[in-house]
Scaffold this active site. Structure first.
Site, PDB file in Angstrom:
ATOM      1  N   SER A   1       0.866  -1.188   0.000  1.00  0.00           N
ATOM      2  CA  SER A   1       0.000   0.000   0.000  1.00  0.00           C
ATOM      3  C   SER A   1       0.895   1.228   0.000  1.00  0.00           C
ATOM      4  CB  SER A   1      -0.853   0.025   1.272  1.00  0.00           C
ATOM      5  OG  SER A   1      -1.493   1.268   1.433  1.00  0.00           O
TER       6      SER A   1
ATOM      7  N   TYR B   1      -1.813  -1.335  10.289  1.00  0.00           N
ATOM      8  CA  TYR B   1      -1.924  -1.438   8.824  1.00  0.00           C
ATOM      9  C   TYR B   1      -0.635  -0.939   8.177  1.00  0.00           C
ATOM     10  CZ  TYR B   1      -3.965  -0.976   4.138  1.00  0.00           C
ATOM     11  OH  TYR B   1      -4.225  -1.089   2.796  1.00  0.00           O
TER      12      TYR B   1
ATOM     13  N   LYS C   1       2.042  -3.285   5.999  1.00  0.00           N
ATOM     14  CA  LYS C   1       2.297  -3.056   4.575  1.00  0.00           C
ATOM     15  C   LYS C   1       3.780  -2.761   4.317  1.00  0.00           C
ATOM     16  CE  LYS C   1      -1.874  -3.741   3.052  1.00  0.00           C
ATOM     17  NZ  LYS C   1      -2.176  -4.851   2.156  1.00  0.00           N
TER      18      LYS C   1
HETATM   19  P1  NAD Z   1     -11.810  -5.407  -0.036  1.00  0.00           P
HETATM   20  O1  NAD Z   1     -12.187  -5.314   1.400  1.00  0.00           O
HETATM   21  O2  NAD Z   1     -12.723  -4.804  -1.058  1.00  0.00           O
HETATM   22  O3  NAD Z   1     -11.549  -6.937  -0.425  1.00  0.00           O
HETATM   23  C1  NAD Z   1     -10.698  -7.733   0.367  1.00  0.00           C
HETATM   24  C2  NAD Z   1     -11.028  -9.199   0.148  1.00  0.00           C
HETATM   25  O4  NAD Z   1     -10.139  -9.961   0.973  1.00  0.00           O
HETATM   26  C3  NAD Z   1     -12.449  -9.584   0.564  1.00  0.00           C
HETATM   27  O5  NAD Z   1     -13.080 -10.315  -0.478  1.00  0.00           O
HETATM   28  C4  NAD Z   1     -12.261 -10.454   1.810  1.00  0.00           C
HETATM   29  O6  NAD Z   1     -13.235 -11.483   1.944  1.00  0.00           O
HETATM   30  C5  NAD Z   1     -10.864 -11.027   1.560  1.00  0.00           C
HETATM   31  N1  NAD Z   1     -10.205 -11.444   2.801  1.00  0.00           N
HETATM   32  C6  NAD Z   1     -10.107 -10.769   3.972  1.00  0.00           C
HETATM   33  N2  NAD Z   1      -9.467 -11.512   4.890  1.00  0.00           N
HETATM   34  C7  NAD Z   1      -9.144 -12.687   4.279  1.00  0.00           C
HETATM   35  C8  NAD Z   1      -8.478 -13.861   4.706  1.00  0.00           C
HETATM   36  N3  NAD Z   1      -8.027 -14.002   5.962  1.00  0.00           N
HETATM   37  N4  NAD Z   1      -8.294 -14.859   3.820  1.00  0.00           N
HETATM   38  C9  NAD Z   1      -8.765 -14.745   2.538  1.00  0.00           C
HETATM   39  N5  NAD Z   1      -9.427 -13.664   2.098  1.00  0.00           N
HETATM   40  C10 NAD Z   1      -9.615 -12.645   2.955  1.00  0.00           C
HETATM   41  O7  NAD Z   1     -10.336  -4.777  -0.137  1.00  0.00           O
HETATM   42  P2  NAD Z   1      -9.569  -4.042  -1.350  1.00  0.00           P
HETATM   43  O8  NAD Z   1      -9.769  -2.580  -1.201  1.00  0.00           O
HETATM   44  O9  NAD Z   1      -9.873  -4.716  -2.619  1.00  0.00           O
HETATM   45  O10 NAD Z   1      -8.062  -4.319  -0.907  1.00  0.00           O
HETATM   46  C11 NAD Z   1      -7.302  -5.391  -1.440  1.00  0.00           C
HETATM   47  C12 NAD Z   1      -5.877  -5.214  -0.977  1.00  0.00           C
HETATM   48  O11 NAD Z   1      -5.398  -3.924  -1.403  1.00  0.00           O
HETATM   49  C13 NAD Z   1      -5.694  -5.242   0.533  1.00  0.00           C
HETATM   50  O12 NAD Z   1      -4.475  -5.889   0.841  1.00  0.00           O
HETATM   51  C14 NAD Z   1      -5.604  -3.779   0.903  1.00  0.00           C
HETATM   52  O13 NAD Z   1      -4.903  -3.554   2.093  1.00  0.00           O
HETATM   53  C15 NAD Z   1      -4.864  -3.225  -0.294  1.00  0.00           C
HETATM   54  N6  NAD Z   1      -5.034  -1.795  -0.514  1.00  0.00           N
HETATM   55  C16 NAD Z   1      -6.258  -1.265  -0.697  1.00  0.00           C
HETATM   56  C17 NAD Z   1      -6.375   0.103  -0.904  1.00  0.00           C
HETATM   57  C18 NAD Z   1      -7.711   0.755  -1.100  1.00  0.00           C
HETATM   58  O14 NAD Z   1      -7.756   2.000  -1.055  1.00  0.00           O
HETATM   59  N7  NAD Z   1      -8.773   0.024  -1.340  1.00  0.00           N
HETATM   60  C19 NAD Z   1      -5.236   0.913  -0.913  1.00  0.00           C
HETATM   61  C20 NAD Z   1      -3.989   0.319  -0.724  1.00  0.00           C
HETATM   62  C21 NAD Z   1      -3.898  -1.048  -0.528  1.00  0.00           C
END
Ligand code: NAD
Length: 259
Positions: free
Chosen positions: A149, A164, A168
């Protein structure tokens, strides 16, 4: 062969953790559109099955859902067994599942700390390790992409999210370590550092609602990114045209971390 032909993932097999929705789903769709078979590995099996069914409509590709908890080694090993049985090999691992808990450091319980570290860092270790072991066993090389991230690079105020941010930052150093260890096996390991992306993690989080306006105002492009805006970098990293790219982190944040 044209560069676009070379970028295709035809005949490759990928898994995507957290692939049921959000960034994972969007990248899984892109992998399939580029020709790969895709395994949706998510805790939420109902949503994972819907996503796999949607992806399976792409011509010439197969997609299945496997209920996976990235924090449970037995569950991750089961995922690898299913991939071996159903596809015979693994070429691409997108270790992407992650969660966020926003609590001031002085109020954060140790359970909350452990929960975030467990999914975001230990989960990436377990899935990347299992993928790497399988790729070494196959002797085919492969590409592993870990989701970090922009929070690995900056402390994005005002939301308090020390666990978090630390998790990351750990993903980036883990990625570099694996890239060095597995270079001899032709396994490339890179990380993706998205900025604010409009997904359930951000848009549906009550804690974050008041902040979204603020982020939009602060962001150089005055908007959140879209999950689709992470597709092409992941297709690039997954495929053979990135053959000299390993141990790198890719910040895709609309210049949010530039100031
Ligand atoms: P989201 O919440 O929309 O989706 C996350 C998915 O991960 C969900 O389907 C959930 O069921 C699954 N999940 C959670 N815990 C789990 C586990 N223990 N085992 C298997 N699956 C599991 O999240 P997103 O926004 O799509 O984020 C995806 C990744 O990107 C994450 O690592 C997040 O930290 C990172 N990220 C997101 C953003 C953002 O702004 N959305 C920014 C930077 C990084």
């Amino acid at each position: 062969m044209s560069i676009l032909e070379k970028m295709k993932l035809t005949g490759k097999t990928a898994f995507v953790t957290g692939g049921a929705r959000g960034i994972g789903k969007s990248v899984a769709i892109a992998f399939a559109q580029a020709g790969a078979n895709v395994v949706i590995a998510d805790f939420d099996i109902a949503e994972a099955e819907k996503t796999a069914a949607e992806i399976a409509k792409e011509e010439g590709v197969k997609s299945i859902a496997v209920q996976t908890d990235v924090t449970d080694q037995a569950s991750v090993n089961h995922l690898m067994d299913v991939i071996k049985q159903q596809f015979g090999k693994l070429d691409i691992a997108f270790c992407n599942a992650g969660i966020c808990i926003n609590v001031p450091a002085e109020e954060m319980s140790y359970e909350q700390w452990l929960k975030v570290i467990n999914v975001n860092l230990n989960g990436v270790f377990l899935t990347a390790q299992a993928a790497g072991k399988l790729m070494i066993e196959q002797g085919t090389g492969g590409s592993i992409i870990n989701t970090a991230s922009m929070s690995a690079h900056i402390v994005n105020v005002p939301q308090p999210q020390c666990a978090y941010n630390a998790s990351k930052a750990g993903v980036i150093q883990l990625t570099k370590s694996l890239a060095i260890e597995w270079a001899k096996h032709n396994i490339r390991v890179n990380s993706l550092s998205p900025g604010y992306i409009g997904t359930e993690l951000t848009l549906n989080s009550k804690d974050l609602q008041p902040l979204i306006k603020e982020w939009n105002a602060m962001a150089p492009l005055h908007r959140l990114g879209k999950p689709e805006e992470l597709q092409s970098i992941c297709v690039y990293l997954a495929g053979d045209t990135s053959s000299f790219t390993t141990g790198a982190d890719f910040i895709v944040d609309g210049a949010f971390t530039c100031f």
